[in-house]
Design a protein around this motif. Structure first.
Motif, mmCIF file in Angstrom:
data_model
loop_
_atom_site.group_PDB
_atom_site.id
_atom_site.type_symbol
_atom_site.label_atom_id
_atom_site.label_comp_id
_atom_site.label_asym_id
_atom_site.label_seq_id
_atom_site.Cartn_x
_atom_site.Cartn_y
_atom_site.Cartn_z
ATOM 1 N N HIS A 241 -9.633 -58.390 -75.805
ATOM 2 C CA HIS A 241 -10.991 -58.485 -75.259
ATOM 3 C C HIS A 241 -11.221 -59.859 -74.643
ATOM 4 O O HIS A 241 -11.825 -59.984 -73.571
ATOM 5 N N ARG A 318 -18.869 -60.293 -75.391
ATOM 6 C CA ARG A 318 -17.680 -59.448 -75.287
ATOM 7 C C ARG A 318 -16.418 -60.244 -75.635
ATOM 8 O O ARG A 318 -15.489 -59.716 -76.245
ATOM 9 N N SER A 527 -16.854 -53.413 -68.727
ATOM 10 C CA SER A 527 -15.417 -53.533 -68.933
ATOM 11 C C SER A 527 -14.655 -53.282 -67.641
ATOM 12 O O SER A 527 -13.676 -53.975 -67.326
#
Length: 659
Positions: A241, A318, A527
């Protein structure tokens, strides 16, 4: 020659800047120099032939992380076993027939080099080519079956000794890939923090270089960490991530730096910089930042500042997110052994033919001259062969420079040091010191690394002449002449026979980059947006390198109408656009759809032959191009920033075709 994009002085300063330290560089250089020294110790103890080349192979099997080093060492050991088996069969059939021996050398060379270029072996092409050259050199000298067999057994040791040393050394001293990934992420965050605090020109240059590098290396370490299985899957997923988010953070910081006075007040920039520094500190000590927050509301802020702050907060969230253990990591489908264009792209055939032709010319030259001492020219041709003309010219310059420095150090060592060495330990210290210098250069950017490789190659050939101390300057002289001859022959052939210009990659690359920006603008999930931004930044770095390389090509090879400066400026315009485009992609508004359409139109025009012209952007106070906020037509909103930068990019396209 084509005019260079930058002045010679600026290029020299840029190359010199590539020698500056970065996280892990000194550690890797020491480990590689130690591998060269230990390999030299083994070959001196067991007195195997060609100790210099054996020590030099360490440069190919040693990588920055231990897992990749071990995998490369094992793969090369398997490859050398297969290659030795093939070459022994060939030698058995042609050893007593000189004509067929020459033919077999040519055929085997072409076949193996084609595989090295057109298959998944391409990342190992350089070392495979050198092994092929060494094995074929043995074949050319073999006249008795027993001697040929013994020679190929030594050829097997030629790779397995440094491979074994590399495996042992990396298992003891090699850093885990996870550690390197954490250091790289921390380095990027620290650079971003420095830039947020009005970093100086050195910080800005380092930041631009890091952004251009992309995350390919980081993803390799992430993959190696997963293979190594020394960390919990949740930690690997969390670092995944972070890797996916780091480019977005850098692009947002880049946007703030270009438009400081319009987008973010100094106190808020300082607060974000402190947060980034804190995250970097946690990663440096092996931890992982969680619950990172910027304590600042979006109320009472200009629209673009509020949007930028909200996006930065979400991106940092994130980055620090730890996914659930049950979330699977989806891997891309595996392709076949051969590259998709293996049998349709003639460049693979040209590469194999040109390399073989250069090597066979050197082979014939030293046989006709009865000068076996320059047989290194034969092997050098395999080591220096490259795909495009621009790469060949640039690397030729670096290799000649490295060879001259290595030869100078080698001759100086023979005259002033070797007569006073009384033990193998003293020789190993000499090998270690010069190996350390060579490794430091080789560990850097491809724009300078070839000089480090050639420096080590020339020095080892001078100093490590056999199983005992040697002071014969004639041997060293002949080997260096061989290196120079091989470099010159390869250069002449690759620049005059089927020259492959790097220019043909630039415009298609720009078209693909513009289409990525279209997808980025239309992205519906964060994303997906981060992934596209990462791909676009990496592609932008590759195109920038191609533009720099193309300056080495003459107009005869490229195109006299091809304007490199226009492409370089177009890349800078695109880079200026990416930051605000990230913010716009979150809104899914009519403006984002209009921007996507205009970018798609630019891509279509460029692919159809529209000419790019040189258009400068109004300079900002920090010296970087910016059209935002200075133009009265551009209100201080996300839409305004995007439209202003997009207009500058569009103005670089001449809509009457040609050039």
């Amino acid at each position: 020659m084509a005019a260079h994009v930058d002045s010679f002085g600026q290029q020299f300063r840029e190359r010199l800047a590539l020698l500056r330290p970065f996280p892990g560089r000194i550690e890797f250089s020491i480990r590689l120099a130690l591998a060269c020294a230990l390999t030299t110790l083994v070959v001196e103890i067991y007195q195997t032939p060609d100790p210099a080349l054996t020590a030099y192979v360490a440069f190919f099997v040693m990588k920055r992380d231990r897992m990749e080093s071990v995998i490369i060492s094992i793969v090369l050991t398997i490859l050398i076993s297969l290659l030795v088996g093939i070459l022994m069969l060939v030698a058995t059939a042609v050893i007593d027939q000189p004509l067929w021996r020459v033919i077999s050398i040519t055929v085997v060379s072409f076949g193996l080099l084609f595989l090295a270029s057109a298959s998944k072996l391409k990342p190992l092409a350089a070392i495979i080519a050198m092994i092929v050259g060494y094995g074929l050199d043995l074949l050319s000298d073999a006249h008795v079956g027993e001697l040929a067999t013994r020679g190929y057994l030594y050829a097997w040791l030629f790779v397995t000794i440094p491979a074994t040393v590399s495996i042992a050394l990396n298992l003891v001293l090699g850093p885990p890939p996870r550690r390197l990934l954490e250091q790289a992420l921390a380095h990027r965050l620290a650079l971003a923090a420095s830039l947020m605090r009005n970093g100086d020109e050195k910080v800005r240059d380092a930041f631009e270089e890091t952004l251009s590098e992309g995350v390919t290396g980081l993803k390799t370490w992430l993959k190696m960490a997963g293979i190594e299985k020394s960390s919990p899957p949740t930690d690997i997923a969390a670092l995944g991530h972070a890797t996916d988010s780091i480019t977005t953070i850098l692009l947002l910081v880049d946007f703030v730096d270009r438009t400081q006075s319009e987008t973010m007040p100094p106190p808020l920039r300082g607060q974000i910089a402190d947060t980034l520094d804190e995250m970097a500190s946690i990663l440096r000590v092996g931890g992982y930042p969680v619950d990172v927050a910027i304590e600042h509301g979006e109320e009472d802020l200009p629209p673009v500042t509020a949007t930028l702050l909200a996006d930065m907060k979400e991106t940092l969230r994130r980055f620090t997110e730890r996914p659930l253990p049950e979330l699977p990591i989806v891997e891309a489908a595996k392709a076949g052994f051969f590259l998709p264009d293996a049998f349709t792209n003639p460049d693979h055939v040209y590469y194999a033919l040109k390399t073989t032709a250069a090597a066979m010319f050197c082979y014939a030259a030293y046989l006709l001259l009865d000068w076996p001492g320059i047989h290194t020219s034969f092997i050098t041709c395999y080591m220096v062969s490259l795909g495009t003309t621009a790469e060949t010219i640039e690397k030729f310059t670096l290799r000649i420079l490295g060879a001259l420095i290595g030869a100078g150090l080698g001759f100086a060592a023979i005259v002033f040091l070797l007569p006073h060495l009384t033990s193998i330990g003293a020789l190993l210290i000499v090998v270690f010191v010069v190996g350390l210098v060579s490794a430091w250069v080789a560990a850097g950017s491809p724009r300078i690394s070839y000089a480090g490789y050639q420096l080590a190659f020339a020095f080892f050939l001078c100093v490590i002449q056999g199983p005992s101390p040697a002071f014969d300057l004639t041997i060293a002289r002949d080997r260096i002449i061989g290196i120079m001859l091989g470099n010159v022959v390869a250069y002449l052939i690759f620049t005059n026979i089927w020259p492959v210009t790097v220019i043909r990659r630039i415009d298609p690359g720009l078209v693909a980059l513009l289409r990525r920006l279209v997808d980025l603008t239309n992205a519906t999930s964060r994303s997906r947006r981060d992934s596209l931004a990462t791909d676009a930044a990496g592609a932008m770095g590759v195109i920038s390198q191609d533009v720099e390389l193309a300056a080495y090509e003459s107009s005869r090879i490229g195109s006299p109408q091809f304007r490199l400066t226009a492409r370089a400026r177009a890349i800078r315009h695109i880079r200026a656009l990416m930051g605000p485009l990230l913010l716009l992609s979150n809104e899914q508004s009519a403006a984002s759809r209009a921007v996507a359409h205009r970018l798609d139109t630019l891509a279509n025009e460029l692919s159809s032959g529209t000419r790019l012209v040189e258009v400068t952007m109004p300079p900002s106070q920090n010296g970087l191009p910016s059209n935002t906020g200075k133009d009265p037509r551009a209100p201080c909103t996300v839409d305004g920033f995007v439209m202003a930068d997009l207009e500058v990019l569009e103005s670089a396209f001449v809509r009457r075709g040609g050039g």
